[in-house]
Design a protein around this motif. Structure first.
Motif, PDB file in Angstrom:
ATOM      1  N   ALA A  35      10.943 -15.573  -6.573  1.00 13.81           N
ATOM      2  CA  ALA A  35      10.701 -16.851  -5.892  1.00 13.81           C
ATOM      3  C   ALA A  35      10.350 -17.937  -6.906  1.00 13.81           C
ATOM      4  O   ALA A  35      10.810 -19.084  -6.795  1.00 13.81           O
ATOM      5  N   LEU A  36       9.565 -17.588  -7.901  1.00 12.73           N
ATOM      6  CA  LEU A  36       9.184 -18.545  -8.938  1.00 12.73           C
ATOM      7  C   LEU A  36      10.403 -18.935  -9.777  1.00 12.73           C
ATOM      8  O   LEU A  36      10.588 -20.110 -10.114  1.00 12.73           O
ATOM      9  N   ARG A  39      12.376 -21.366  -7.762  1.00 14.07           N
ATOM     10  CA  ARG A  39      11.757 -22.699  -7.767  1.00 14.07           C
ATOM     11  C   ARG A  39      12.087 -23.439  -9.051  1.00 14.07           C
ATOM     12  O   ARG A  39      12.379 -24.640  -9.027  1.00 14.07           O
ATOM     13  N   GLY A  42      15.723 -24.462  -8.905  1.00  7.10           N
ATOM     14  CA  GLY A  42      15.877 -25.508  -7.899  1.00  7.10           C
ATOM     15  C   GLY A  42      15.361 -26.852  -8.386  1.00  7.10           C
ATOM     16  O   GLY A  42      15.982 -27.894  -8.138  1.00  7.10           O
ATOM     17  N   LEU A  43      14.239 -26.842  -9.076  1.00  9.13           N
ATOM     18  CA  LEU A  43      13.686 -28.083  -9.618  1.00  9.13           C
ATOM     19  C   LEU A  43      14.633 -28.686 -10.643  1.00  9.13           C
ATOM     20  O   LEU A  43      14.911 -29.889 -10.621  1.00  9.13           O
ATOM     21  N   SER A  46      17.522 -30.190  -8.857  1.00 10.74           N
ATOM     22  CA  SER A  46      17.103 -31.397  -8.135  1.00 10.74           C
ATOM     23  C   SER A  46      16.989 -32.591  -9.072  1.00 10.74           C
ATOM     24  O   SER A  46      17.255 -33.727  -8.681  1.00 10.74           O
ATOM     25  N   GLU A  73      14.995 -18.367 -15.389  1.00  8.71           N
ATOM     26  CA  GLU A  73      15.686 -18.689 -14.139  1.00  8.71           C
ATOM     27  C   GLU A  73      16.366 -17.459 -13.546  1.00  8.71           C
ATOM     28  O   GLU A  73      16.530 -17.375 -12.333  1.00  8.71           O
ATOM     29  N   GLN A  84       4.011 -22.386 -15.170  1.00  8.97           N
ATOM     30  CA  GLN A  84       3.858 -22.344 -13.722  1.00  8.97           C
ATOM     31  C   GLN A  84       3.081 -23.554 -13.230  1.00  8.97           C
ATOM     32  O   GLN A  84       3.443 -24.167 -12.224  1.00  8.97           O
ATOM     33  N   GLY A  88       4.493 -26.732 -10.900  1.00 15.01           N
ATOM     34  CA  GLY A  88       3.838 -27.253  -9.701  1.00 15.01           C
ATOM     35  C   GLY A  88       3.643 -28.758  -9.765  1.00 15.01           C
ATOM     36  O   GLY A  88       3.887 -29.471  -8.783  1.00 15.01           O
ATOM     37  N   GLU A  91       7.065 -30.473  -9.326  1.00 18.34           N
ATOM     38  CA  GLU A  91       7.509 -30.427  -7.927  1.00 18.34           C
ATOM     39  C   GLU A  91       6.766 -31.460  -7.092  1.00 18.34           C
ATOM     40  O   GLU A  91       7.371 -32.162  -6.277  1.00 18.34           O
TER      41      GLU A  91
END
Length: 103
Positions: A35-36, A39, A42-43, A46, A73, A84, A88, A91
């Motif tokens: 999941a990390l 993220r 995805g970041l 984005s 990734e 991490q 955060g 994001e």
């Protein structure tokens, strides 16, 4: 006595090496978290950044910076705690100011 010392020395030389600890069990290394990793990827997408550009923004400089990011990734390398935290923050900033973070 000398024979005992020779036997001990030979036993030490022929003993199998102890395998390294699993990375996830070492102190300070997080378990690999898909999941990390998702993220992180995805970041980057984005923001519209290449792997090399994202690696530089995260402070992963040097010849292997982009390769390390690719491994993170793909969940082949753990994401360090400092990254991490940075993930955060990035994001959160992307949600607050989507026009500003990628430039």
């Amino acid at each position: 006595m000398a024979q005992d010392a020779d036997m001990t020395e030979n036993a030490a030389m022929t003993a199998k090496p102890t395998p390294p600890q699993d990375m996830a069990k070492r102190p300070g290394v997080q378990d690999l978290d898909p999941a990390l990793a998702g993220r992180l990827q995805g970041l980057r997408k984005s923001l519209g950044l290449s792997v090399s550009d994202m690696a530089q923004r995260l402070g992963l400089w040097g010849a292997n910076g982009a390769d390390n990011l690719r491994q993170m990734e793909r969940c082949a390398r753990p994401l360090p705690g400092t990254l991490q935290v940075l993930l955060g923050y990035m994001e959160r900033d992307l949600q607050d100011r989507p026009w500003d973070l990628g430039s």
